[in-house]
Design an enzyme around this catalytic site. Structure first.
Site, PDB file in Angstrom:
ATOM      1  N   LYS A   1       3.236   6.461   4.929  1.00 37.87           N
ATOM      2  CA  LYS A   1       2.391   5.391   4.401  1.00 37.87           C
ATOM      3  C   LYS A   1       2.966   4.025   4.738  1.00 37.87           C
ATOM      4  CE  LYS A   1      -1.368   4.210   2.501  1.00 37.87           C
ATOM      5  NZ  LYS A   1      -1.350   3.103   3.490  1.00 37.87           N
TER       6      LYS A   1
ATOM      7  N   LYS B   1       0.108   3.676  -2.731  1.00 34.24           N
ATOM      8  CA  LYS B   1      -0.941   4.695  -2.663  1.00 34.24           C
ATOM      9  C   LYS B   1      -0.374   6.107  -2.592  1.00 34.24           C
ATOM     10  CE  LYS B   1      -4.607   1.802  -0.617  1.00 34.24           C
ATOM     11  NZ  LYS B   1      -3.984   0.505  -0.296  1.00 34.24           N
TER      12      LYS B   1
ATOM     13  N   SER C   1      -5.847   3.445   4.652  1.00 37.53           N
ATOM     14  CA  SER C   1      -5.390   2.669   3.496  1.00 37.53           C
ATOM     15  C   SER C   1      -6.542   1.911   2.827  1.00 37.53           C
ATOM     16  CB  SER C   1      -4.289   1.679   3.908  1.00 37.53           C
ATOM     17  OG  SER C   1      -3.525   1.299   2.797  1.00 37.53           O
TER      18      SER C   1
ATOM     19  N   SER D   1       0.796  -1.236   0.000  1.00 39.31           N
ATOM     20  CA  SER D   1       0.000   0.000   0.000  1.00 39.31           C
ATOM     21  C   SER D   1       0.825   1.282   0.000  1.00 39.31           C
ATOM     22  CB  SER D   1      -0.951   0.014   1.201  1.00 39.31           C
ATOM     23  OG  SER D   1      -2.053  -0.830   0.957  1.00 39.31           O
TER      24      SER D   1
END
Length: 445
Positions: free
Chosen positions: A254, A69, A130, A66
């Protein structure tokens, strides 16, 4: 042995022990600690310049999960800056995004096909929690389909100068988790990035859209508060100071986790006037990624400091002037346009040396500037080179912020009039004849 001699010997032993211990401590404290990062790949950089402070397998192609992202965030924030979409704009949810959002084994907030959601709602759920369904919904809004959005992701990565990467979806999930809706790559493909490429992405995100931290730093938030779909979102970045692996100054960025990726984290922290970016990839557990990141942050702040290396109007010895042709003056002074500060190794300021790099495009073949010349005209730059014995990992990318500052002219030089130029030409002509005559006479003897 009398009592005075005994006391003197005792004092000598005490002083020897104390000063010996202090000396031993100072020797240990001055040595940089060994950094054993238990991750398949890692990197630590200065967020202002992209200077690399530490790296491990920095170019290994690994799954970022993720952390992908961050690219979706960048493209969304770019679209908002360009007024292509707005925060309050509402969008419908496709069957694909809806189906993914209902899979609670993945990180998600539940979405409905009979509801419309604002860009802000979807973005917050993606950046904080997320949420994969929300990410797909935003990708479809921005490009019409996730497949078209993936093309934008890869194009932007190329624009950034990233070398080791491959995007096949907007979320970072394995394609097998997309219920056959993948449009890029094979059924079991997954996004891939090296630690260096991931750091470049984070670096550009923070440089171009620092507002990302306004959301990334939120520890907890309720999605659709007061509705039947209300859900408590706790930020997966447990290093935010309010959460259970809190570290002072952390405000992003993140996390990521899949079977292939293991547990990953791109972190950022600001203490004083220094901001760092870290990446750890494929650690053993959710907590391990934060433990290894803490090691990087501790190492960075303990062993590096921000120092002013050069003041404004600095001149390098031997390069204080540049020759000028066709001007009223035959040379012009040059100096740094702005002061230069860098994150450098503690106690090693003397090992960072300035080097003047002239812009050859501005000079004649004889190395001269041609008048007229304006004050403040750039003629090159001063680059700082590390002359110490330790490792120097360079920078994330070739660019304007790589430990250098522009060198400019400190005054204007007007073009000489035709009469002066003519006299100089005559002088040069007769000077050449005289030199030739002298050489000829010398040859006779």
């Amino acid at each position: 042995m009398n009592s005075k001699i005994k006391q003197l010997l005792a004092l000598t032993l005490v002083f020897s022990f104390v000063f010996g211990s202090l000396f031993s401590f100072s020797q240990t404290a001055s040595a940089a600690p060994a950094l054993d990062i238990k991750a398949e790949g890692a990197i630590l950089v200065d967020a202002e310049t992209g200077k690399i402070l530490y790296q491990k397998n920095a170019d290994a192609l690994l799954a970022p999960a993720s952390m992908s992202k961050m690219m979706t965030e960048y493209l969304l924030l770019e679209a908002i800056d360009k007024d292509k979409i707005s925060w309050d704009q509402k969008t419908s949810i496709s069957e694909y995004a809806h189906k993914i959002s209902q899979n609670r084994s993945l990180s998600n907030v539940p979405l409905r096909v009979d509801e419309k959601y604002t860009v802000r709602e979807l973005y917050q759920s993606m950046a904080i929690y997320s949420a994969n369904g929300s990410t797909i919904a935003l990708a479809e809004l921005l490009a019409g389909s996730e497949g078209e959005f993936v093309k934008k992701m890869n194009a932007k990565a190329k624009e950034f100068g990233m070398k080791d990467y491959k995007f096949v979806n907007s979320t970072g999930l394995n394609n097998k988790d997309l219920f056959g809706n993948h449009s890029t790559g094979s059924e079991t493909d997954e996004n891939m990035m090296s630690p260096r490429a991931t750091a470049i992405l984070a670096f550009r995100l923070l440089q171009d859209h620092p507002e990302v931290l306004e959301t990334a730093s939120i520890p907890r938030m309720k999605f659709r508060k007061g509705s039947d779909d209300e859900i408590q979102m706790e930020n997966w970045n447990w290093m935010l100071p309010e959460l259970n692996s809190g570290y002072k100054g952390v405000d992003g960025l993140k996390t990521g986790s899949t079977d292939l990726a293991g547990n990953c984290f791109t972190g950022t922290i600001k203490q004083g006037d220094t901001r760092l970016i870290s990446v750890v990839m494929n650690t053993d557990s959710r907590l391990a990624r934060f433990k290894e990141t803490k090691k990087l942050f501790d190492y960075g702040f303990a062993n590096f400091e921000k120092e002013k290396i050069l003041p404004a109007n600095y001149q390098i010895k031997g390069n204080k002037t540049v020759p000028v042709v066709k001007g009223k003056d035959k040379e012009v002074n040059v100096a740094t346009k702005e002061p230069l500060s860098m994150v450098i190794k503690r106690g090693e300021k003397e090992n960072y040396k300035p080097k003047f790099v002239v812009d050859k495009k501005k000079l004649t073949k004889d190395g001269e500037l041609t008048a007229p010349i304006k004050k403040g005209e750039t003629v090159g730059h001063i680059k700082i080179e590390y002359k110490g014995k330790g490792d120097d990992y360079g920078y994330l990318l070739d660019g304007d912020k790589e430990g250098k500052t522009e060198v400019v002219t400190t005054k204007s030089v007007e073009k000489a009039n035709w009469f002066v130029l003519a006299l100089r030409g005559v002088g040069s002509f007769f000077g050449g004849i005289w030199s030739g005559t002298v050489d000829m006479i010398k040859g006779l003897f």
